[in-house]
Motif scaffolding. Structure first.
Motif, PDB file in Angstrom:
ATOM      1  N   LYS A  90     -11.446   7.469   4.633  1.00 16.97           N
ATOM      2  CA  LYS A  90     -11.243   6.999   3.261  1.00 16.97           C
ATOM      3  C   LYS A  90     -10.231   5.855   3.237  1.00 16.97           C
ATOM      4  N   GLU A  91     -10.609   4.765   2.572  1.00 17.20           N
ATOM      5  CA  GLU A  91      -9.730   3.604   2.466  1.00 17.20           C
ATOM      6  C   GLU A  91      -8.693   3.799   1.365  1.00 17.20           C
ATOM      7  N   CYS A  92      -7.578   3.131   1.518  1.00 14.83           N
ATOM      8  CA  CYS A  92      -6.527   3.124   0.505  1.00 14.83           C
ATOM      9  C   CYS A  92      -6.557   1.803  -0.236  1.00 14.83           C
ATOM     10  N   CYS A 137      -0.831   6.572   3.489  1.00 18.59           N
ATOM     11  CA  CYS A 137      -1.800   5.692   4.147  1.00 18.59           C
ATOM     12  C   CYS A 137      -1.208   5.073   5.407  1.00 18.59           C
ATOM     13  N   VAL A 140      -6.085   3.040   5.626  1.00 14.92           N
ATOM     14  CA  VAL A 140      -6.828   4.288   5.440  1.00 14.92           C
ATOM     15  C   VAL A 140      -5.875   5.447   5.186  1.00 14.92           C
ATOM     16  N   ASP A 151      -7.414  -2.400   8.450  1.00 13.24           N
ATOM     17  CA  ASP A 151      -7.932  -1.452   7.477  1.00 13.24           C
ATOM     18  C   ASP A 151      -6.770  -0.544   7.081  1.00 13.24           C
ATOM     19  N   TYR A 192       0.862  -1.194   0.000  1.00 15.31           N
ATOM     20  CA  TYR A 192       0.000   0.000   0.000  1.00 15.31           C
ATOM     21  C   TYR A 192       0.894   1.239   0.000  1.00 15.31           C
TER      22      TYR A 192
END
Length: 76
Positions: free
Chosen positions: A68-70, A47, A61, A59, A42
């Motif tokens: 907001k998700e990455c 993030c 984020v 998670d 990621y």
């Protein structure tokens, strides 16, 4: 029973501990496997990884907006 992180679990199979492990306990030993995978692919600059105890998953984020998700990708 068996002790794990200060908590007593009964002999046999515990499908999910409060720390998100699946464990098998007997009179001799306790063996556990995690129910979660740690994300590695990621955008580390923008993030961050947050553990979600409800889903037993991490998670990924946005650092500046955790709502907001990455995107998490994997390489084989």
């Amino acid at each position: 029973g068996c002790m794990l992180h200060g908590r007593l679990y009964p002999f046999g199979l515990t499908e999910r501990t409060e720390d998100c492990f699946s464990c098998r306990c007997n009179a001799v030993s306790m063996r556990c496997c995690s129910l979660f995978h740690t994300p590695v692919g990621y955008d580390r600059k923008n993030c961050k990884v947050v553990f979600n105890k409800e889903t037993c998953n991490y998670d990924v984020v946005r650092k500046n907006d955790p709502s907001k998700e990455c995107v998490v990708y994997s390489s084989i």
